[in-house]
Design a protein around this motif. Structure first.
Motif, short mmCIF file in Angstrom:
data_model
loop_
_atom_site.label_atom_id
_atom_site.label_comp_id
_atom_site.label_asym_id
_atom_site.label_seq_id
_atom_site.Cartn_x
_atom_site.Cartn_y
_atom_site.Cartn_z
N TRP A 220 -4.72 9.92 16.71
CA TRP A 220 -5.09 8.46 16.20
C TRP A 220 -5.87 7.67 17.22
O TRP A 220 -5.82 7.65 18.42
CB TRP A 220 -3.80 7.69 15.65
CG TRP A 220 -3.91 6.28 15.20
CD1 TRP A 220 -4.01 6.04 13.90
CD2 TRP A 220 -4.01 5.05 15.94
NE1 TRP A 220 -4.25 4.88 13.76
CE2 TRP A 220 -4.26 4.05 14.95
CE3 TRP A 220 -4.13 4.81 17.22
CZ2 TRP A 220 -4.54 2.87 15.24
CZ3 TRP A 220 -4.02 3.39 17.44
CH2 TRP A 220 -4.51 2.48 16.37
N ASN B 217 2.45 9.45 1.18
CA ASN B 217 2.53 10.74 1.95
C ASN B 217 3.95 11.04 1.37
O ASN B 217 4.89 10.23 1.81
CB ASN B 217 2.47 10.61 3.33
CG ASN B 217 2.51 11.64 4.21
OD1 ASN B 217 3.12 12.87 3.74
ND2 ASN B 217 1.73 11.92 5.31
N GLU C 245 2.43 3.87 0.52
CA GLU C 245 3.13 4.95 0.65
C GLU C 245 2.46 6.21 -0.22
O GLU C 245 3.19 6.21 -1.35
CB GLU C 245 4.72 4.64 0.24
CG GLU C 245 5.12 3.75 1.17
CD GLU C 245 5.45 4.24 2.80
OE1 GLU C 245 5.72 5.54 2.77
OE2 GLU C 245 5.35 3.58 3.74
N SER D 93 9.66 11.02 9.61
CA SER D 93 9.21 11.92 8.99
C SER D 93 10.45 12.72 8.27
O SER D 93 11.29 12.07 7.79
CB SER D 93 8.77 13.05 9.99
OG SER D 93 9.57 13.53 11.31
N ASP E 165 2.21 -0.17 4.88
CA ASP E 165 1.28 0.64 4.41
C ASP E 165 1.59 1.08 2.99
O ASP E 165 2.68 1.15 2.74
CB ASP E 165 0.98 1.89 5.30
CG ASP E 165 0.16 1.36 6.70
OD1 ASP E 165 -0.78 0.75 6.32
OD2 ASP E 165 0.57 1.74 7.69
N THR F 127 6.20 11.69 4.88
CA THR F 127 6.34 10.75 5.91
C THR F 127 6.30 9.37 5.45
O THR F 127 5.50 9.05 4.60
CB THR F 127 4.99 11.15 6.87
OG1 THR F 127 5.16 12.58 7.25
CG2 THR F 127 5.11 10.33 8.00
N TYR F 128 7.13 8.74 6.13
CA TYR F 128 7.01 7.14 5.68
C TYR F 128 5.75 6.61 6.53
O TYR F 128 5.64 7.13 7.76
CB TYR F 128 8.16 6.32 6.31
CG TYR F 128 9.63 6.81 5.61
CD1 TYR F 128 9.76 7.06 4.46
CD2 TYR F 128 10.61 6.26 6.43
CE1 TYR F 128 11.00 7.52 3.87
CE2 TYR F 128 11.90 6.70 5.93
CZ TYR F 128 12.09 6.87 4.59
OH TYR F 128 13.44 7.36 3.87
N ARG F 129 5.17 5.92 5.75
CA ARG F 129 3.77 5.23 6.52
C ARG F 129 4.11 3.87 7.03
O ARG F 129 3.30 3.20 7.75
CB ARG F 129 2.66 5.41 5.48
CG ARG F 129 2.22 6.58 5.18
CD ARG F 129 0.82 6.39 4.66
NE ARG F 129 -0.14 6.15 5.40
CZ ARG F 129 -1.26 5.59 4.95
NH1 ARG F 129 -1.33 5.08 3.68
NH2 ARG F 129 -2.25 5.02 5.95
N SER F 130 5.17 3.15 6.27
CA SER F 130 5.41 1.91 6.79
C SER F 130 6.82 1.90 7.69
O SER F 130 7.55 2.84 7.83
CB SER F 130 6.05 0.98 5.51
OG SER F 130 4.89 1.05 4.65
N MET G 174 -5.32 13.09 6.18
CA MET G 174 -5.05 11.70 6.87
C MET G 174 -6.31 10.94 7.39
O MET G 174 -6.79 11.09 8.57
CB MET G 174 -4.03 11.76 8.05
CG MET G 174 -2.61 12.07 7.63
SD MET G 174 -1.49 11.86 9.18
CE MET G 174 -0.02 12.38 8.28
#
Length: 383
Positions: free
Chosen positions: A352, A212, A210, A93, A208, A215-218, A330
């Motif tokens: 989640w 966002n 990217e 984040s 994933d 925030t990193y998604r990977s 999200m």
């Protein structure tokens, strides 16, 4: 990044075939990490913003906005501050995660700073670059800078950041208290100890899109290894001795990343100060007899909320990016076999992995009890 680490780390047989990054700068590390040891916070912010501008793999066209939302920042009160707090974000984040809280606390007279952990703010592959010592050093240096400016010093952390500030507070007598939001003391994974070994064989645990900007998604396997180091350090301290200064702690019963019950137990047995408070979002825990624990229901059907997520506690409903009417939604939330509805007004929100045949759940990214949380902070800190 938001998938359960237990799922990622147990699926070792799939790593070689599925965790192969595309040919993109986002999955190639920068040449170096930014400095974090500048003699002043202003210089640190200026240098870090310049480093982000040079090294970030930008997602959208508004580069100024992406830099601003990933750079460290400071909020100063209208009058001379006697109290200060340093915030530390979580894995993947950004400092911006504390923007709503920082603004509110600055209005209450606090000097508020939020730092960028090395490896963040630029591209997911940069999580391959830092050591755990880099993170601890950044927290220690900026704690010292803030301590030199205020009479009363607090630290705050989200998730992995909660581990880092708690470990530091055990060894720094200048720290007067802690604010911990979904602290990552106890992961909901029996396989996290494998992360350092996995990092020697595979670079990526999760790949994933990217999209966002905060925030990193990977997730590189190195990032999971760094989180494991923070868990080991904080658990060592928690098991060795109690923490006797005031603490505010929050946790969702339905956190998909952590073990909420273990965290609640740690609060009751290891955080002994009578002014400490634990805000539990969910059903009232069985046999609860600690008056310092406040349960708040997380099932709010009038707002289409089934339960609270790992991350939502930090954000006001009015937040322009993650808020109730924010620009980022999200939708990918562990329901791959379901199709999101065309009408966003029929979406429900949750942690989640929430499943319901009659509802599609997006991630909950704002806190309906945000104003109450600010009151909890004022209660614990003596405002």
């Amino acid at each position: 990044m938001f998938l359960r680490l237990s799922v990622l780390l147990s699926a070792l047989v799939l790593l070689a075939s599925c965790a192969v990054p595309p040919d993109s700068p986002r999955f190639q590390p920068s040449g170096s990490l930014p400095r974090h040891d500048q003699p002043s916070f202003d210089e640190y912010v200026r240098d870090t913003r310049a480093w982000i501008a040079d090294n970030r793999a930008f997602i959208g066209d508004d580069r100024h906005r992406e830099i601003a939302l990933n750079a460290p920042f400071e909020r100063r009160p209208a009058t001379q501050a006697k109290r200060g707090i340093l915030f530390v974000h979580g894995l993947g984040s950004s400092p911006w995660y504390f923007t709503d809280m920082a603004s509110a606390m600055a209005e209450d007279g606090w000097l508020v700073r939020s730092i960028l952990l090395p490896g963040h703010g630029s591209r997911p592959a940069d999580l391959m670059l830092p050591d755990h010592d880099d993170w601890e050093s950044a927290v220690a240096h900026h704690t010292k800078l803030l301590a030199d400016e205020v009479d009363e010093l607090w630290l705050g952390g989200f998730s992995t950041g909660g581990n880092l500030v708690t470990t530091h507070a055990y060894h720094d007598d200048n720290v007067d208290g802690l604010l911990l939001f979904s602290p990552g003391f106890y992961p909901d994974s029996h396989y996290l100890f494998l992360a350092p070994a996995i990092a020697h064989f595979w670079d990526w645990l999760d790949i994933d899109d990217e999209d966002n900007i905060v925030t990193y998604r990977s997730l590189p396997s190195r990032g999971a290894s760094l989180y494991y180091r923070s868990v080991s350090a904080v658990q060592k301290n928690l098991h060795a001795e109690r923490f006797d200064k005031p603490v505010l702690m929050t946790m969702s019963q339905h956190d998909s990343v952590l073990d909420p019950d273990a965290t609640l137990d740690a609060f009751q047995t290891r955080f002994t100060h009578p002014s400490s408070r634990f805000v539990w979002y969910g059903d009232t825990p069985a046999h609860l007899d600690d008056p310092r624990v406040t349960p708040l229901t997380s099932y709010l059907p009038d707002r289409r909320i089934s339960n609270f997520s790992h991350m939502n506690v930090l954000f006001a409903p009015e937040n322009r990016y993650y808020g109730e009417a924010g620009s980022y939604l999200m939708l990918e939330n562990g329901q791959d076999d379901l199709t999101p509805p065309d009408d966003p007004d029929t979406l429900w929100f949750s942690a989640w992995g929430q499943r319901d045949a009659d509802k599609y759940h997006a991630r909950l990214t704002w806190n309906p009890y945000f104003l109450e949380l600010l009151d909890n902070i004022r209660e614990v800190t003596g405002d």
